[in-house]
Write an enzyme that holds these catalytic residues in place. Structure first.
Site, PDB file in Angstrom:
ATOM      1  N   ASP A 192       0.829  -1.208   0.000  1.00 56.75           N
ATOM      2  CA  ASP A 192       0.000   0.000   0.000  1.00 56.75           C
ATOM      3  C   ASP A 192       0.872   1.272   0.000  1.00 56.75           C
ATOM      4  O   ASP A 192       1.723   1.441   0.869  1.00 56.75           O
ATOM      5  CB  ASP A 192      -0.859  -0.084   1.281  1.00 56.75           C
ATOM      6  CG  ASP A 192      -1.677   1.157   1.583  1.00 56.75           C
ATOM      7  OD1 ASP A 192      -1.799   2.033   0.720  1.00 56.75           O
ATOM      8  OD2 ASP A 192      -2.217   1.219   2.714  1.00 56.75           O
ATOM      9  N   HIS A 365      -3.963   4.320   6.775  1.00 60.62           N
ATOM     10  CA  HIS A 365      -2.840   3.864   5.936  1.00 60.62           C
ATOM     11  C   HIS A 365      -1.493   4.159   6.586  1.00 60.62           C
ATOM     12  O   HIS A 365      -1.329   5.151   7.289  1.00 60.62           O
ATOM     13  CB  HIS A 365      -2.907   4.550   4.560  1.00 60.62           C
ATOM     14  CG  HIS A 365      -4.151   4.225   3.801  1.00 60.62           C
ATOM     15  ND1 HIS A 365      -4.258   3.140   2.972  1.00 60.62           N
ATOM     16  CD2 HIS A 365      -5.352   4.849   3.766  1.00 60.62           C
ATOM     17  CE1 HIS A 365      -5.471   3.105   2.454  1.00 60.62           C
ATOM     18  NE2 HIS A 365      -6.163   4.135   2.917  1.00 60.62           N
TER      19      HIS A 365
END
Length: 552
Positions: A192, A365
């Site tokens: 990610d 994130h």
């Protein structure tokens, strides 16, 4: 010929959204995630955008299953549309399955779909792949990374994650397992890249709970909290703060109601005793005893918060004496709509709390230091940054190099790229069809580039229709052409131009070559060209011109 493992991203690169990756080995395939993206401002009338799955349909006999990392729309939103084209068994965790079920019910696919739930820590064997579910922290419950074991080696696909040392559900990200995989040897890492531009660590979700307590304590106003419906742990903290300050909570907004139902039924949310009330019942309480949790953190027009701000919500009337807490950050592209709602709330005298500095929201994130930890633990031979725009992919590549990775072992790919890995090398080798499929109403993909171009033109310059009444007997013009405009000029104030347009259309029509029994395409085209040229010269605009012949 050397065996190859192919990794083919069909979405999620050079963009945030519509994540989808195909893994291919030994003649078989699995798919990871199946997400949608929200349409851009220039996509008039489009509801959502999904990946192009032509490649999967062409190879449907070789696809073994669809694996889902977590239940966010950019990872599950395209599932119903893709299943209608190719039926796949779906493997995911319990909470993700609960959210996918809602979608399948809506589209009448529940009977035809095989939905298999897997706990994190378990491994599923599908064809030649062994897919291991590894628990990670993210802004939605029950998120996982995958270790995809093939006879070529193991690929770690992180999905969306952060490393939270004080997670709300007490479930830490399974870093130990990532480290063990690193010792065994990881062939490739797909990680990610969303927050790779930010240094340091992403703060823990717990910090937001502390902010709620601070905002609720000693507050005499009614409190309205908006956040992403999928962030079950955030809503849990609102419930806990309300219970601790002796307030009752009501919920409004369809997606929020659905999410509460699924998460409480499956045990992912624990509602404190006597805290939840129906929205109509809560109104009888003093303001300082009320909390309303609502959708609309992105300023969406149909959402409950938007309706409250613009006085169209049937049950909640906002004004002075109300405090609205926006516990989310605007997704890139939504800043204007969020701003519009905040301005409207201020106009009503509402106390709006939306400051980023006040820890009202933390990202789901990983920032740079967390990404480095995952790189250090997995020690991959090859690296593919995913889930990010071009700059993020490039910065993630630089981050891996700063940790000693060889640039030749990193692939910055695009949607549709075929990444081929052998034991020794990785290369980009060709492409497969990829791109955007537009969903408009119930139509899937029937609105293509040509229609979008027309909509753009209609939106920017409007249209002009010229109706030519022609004698079916000898092909002569019977009367002056009729001019109809939409979105171009206000006709009542433009008599001169309308007369001039009629004259130009008549001249063009009488000069056009005409033979009896021939079609009228030359006539139509001559009139269209003449009218377009005149309009551009006199107005510098380029509306869509349509000429219609009616035979009388």
């Amino acid at each position: 010929m050397a065996e190859k493992l192919k990794i083919i991203p069909l979405g999620g690169l050079d963009e945030i959204g519509k994540n989808m990756t195909v893994y291919e080995c030994g003649g078989e395939m699995i798919v990871v995630d199946c997400g949608m993206a929200f349409p851009g401002d220039d996509m008039y009338g489009i509801d959502l955008v999904i990946p192009d799955v032509t490649y999967l349909i062409k190879n449907r006999a070789r696809v073994r299953g669809l694996f889902i990392t977590h239940g966010h729309e950019d990872h599950i939103g395209a599932i119903p549309y893709v299943l209608k084209q190719i039926n796949l068994p779906i493997y995911c965790t319990r909470f993700t399955a609960g959210l996918i079920k809602l979608k399948l019910e809506e589209h009448g696919l529940i009977k035809s779909t095989k939905l298999i739930t897997v706990e994190s820590g378990e491994t599923v064997r599908v064809g030649k792949f062994n897919v291991e579910f590894i628990h990670v922290n993210h802004s939605i419950a029950d998120s996982v990374a995958f270790a995809i074991h093939t006879h070529m080696g193991t690929v770690v696909h992180t999905g969306d994650f952060k490393i939270d040392s004080t997670p709300i559900d007490g479930e830490f990200m399974d870093l130990a397992r990532l480290g063990a995989l690193g010792k065994e040897g990881v062939l490739a890492l797909c990680a990610d890249s969303t927050n790779v531009e930010r240094p340091g660590f992403t703060p823990s979700e717990k910090t937001v709970g502390a902010t709620f307590m601070r905002q609720f304590t000693g507050c005499n106003e009614r409190i309205i909290v908006t956040t992403f419906a999928s962030n079950v742990h955030r809503i849990q903290q609102v419930l806990d703060a309300a219970a601790a300050t002796e307030r009752k909570v009501a919920v409004t907004g369809r997606s929020m109601e659905n999410m509460m139902k699924v998460s409480t039924e499956l045990g992912y949310m624990k509602v404190p005793k006597n805290t939840l009330l129906d929205l109509n019942k809560i109104k009888g309480l003093p303001k300082n005893k009320q909390v309303i949790v609502t959708t609309g953190s992105q300023g969406e027009e149909m959402s409950a918060l938007y309706r409250m701000a613009f006085s169209t919500h049937r049950q909640v009337e906002l004004g002075a004496g109300d405090k609205v807490i926006i516990s989310a950050s605007a997704i890139p592209g939504n800043e204007v709509t969020v701003g519009r709602v905040i301005n409207e709330l201020f106009r009503k005298g509402v106390n709006v709390i939306y400051d980023r500095a006040d820890m009202l929201h933390v990202s789901g994130h990983a920032c740079q230091e967390e990404l480095k930890i995952v790189h250090a633990l997995t020690k991959p031979r090859f690296f593919i940054p995913v889930h990010g725009e071009q700059r993020m992919l490039q910065i993630h590549s630089n981050l891996a190099q700063s940790m000693g990775m060889d640039r030749n072992h990193i692939a910055i790919a695009e949607n549709g790229s075929v990444i081929e890995i052998t034991g020794k090398s990785m290369k980009l080798n060709g492409t497969v069809p990829s791109g955007e499929v537009y969903i408009d109403g119930s139509g899937v993909g029937d609105v293509g580039a040509v229609v979008m171009r027309d909509r753009k033109r209609l939106a920017e310059d409007g249209m002009v229709v010229v109706i030519l009444p022609i004698s079916s007997h000898d092909g002569q013009l019977l009367s002056k052409p009729e001019i109809v405009t939409r979105g171009f000029i206000y006709v009542k104030e433009s008599d001169d131009m309308m007369r001039e347009l009629q004259n130009i259309a008549m001249t063009a029509a009488s000069n056009a070559p005409r033979q009896k029994g021939r079609d009228d395409s030359e006539l139509r085209s001559a009139v269209k060209t003449a009218v377009s040229n005149y309009l551009f010269k006199s107005t510098q605009r380029n509306p869509m011109v349509i000429s219609v012949v009616t035979k009388l």
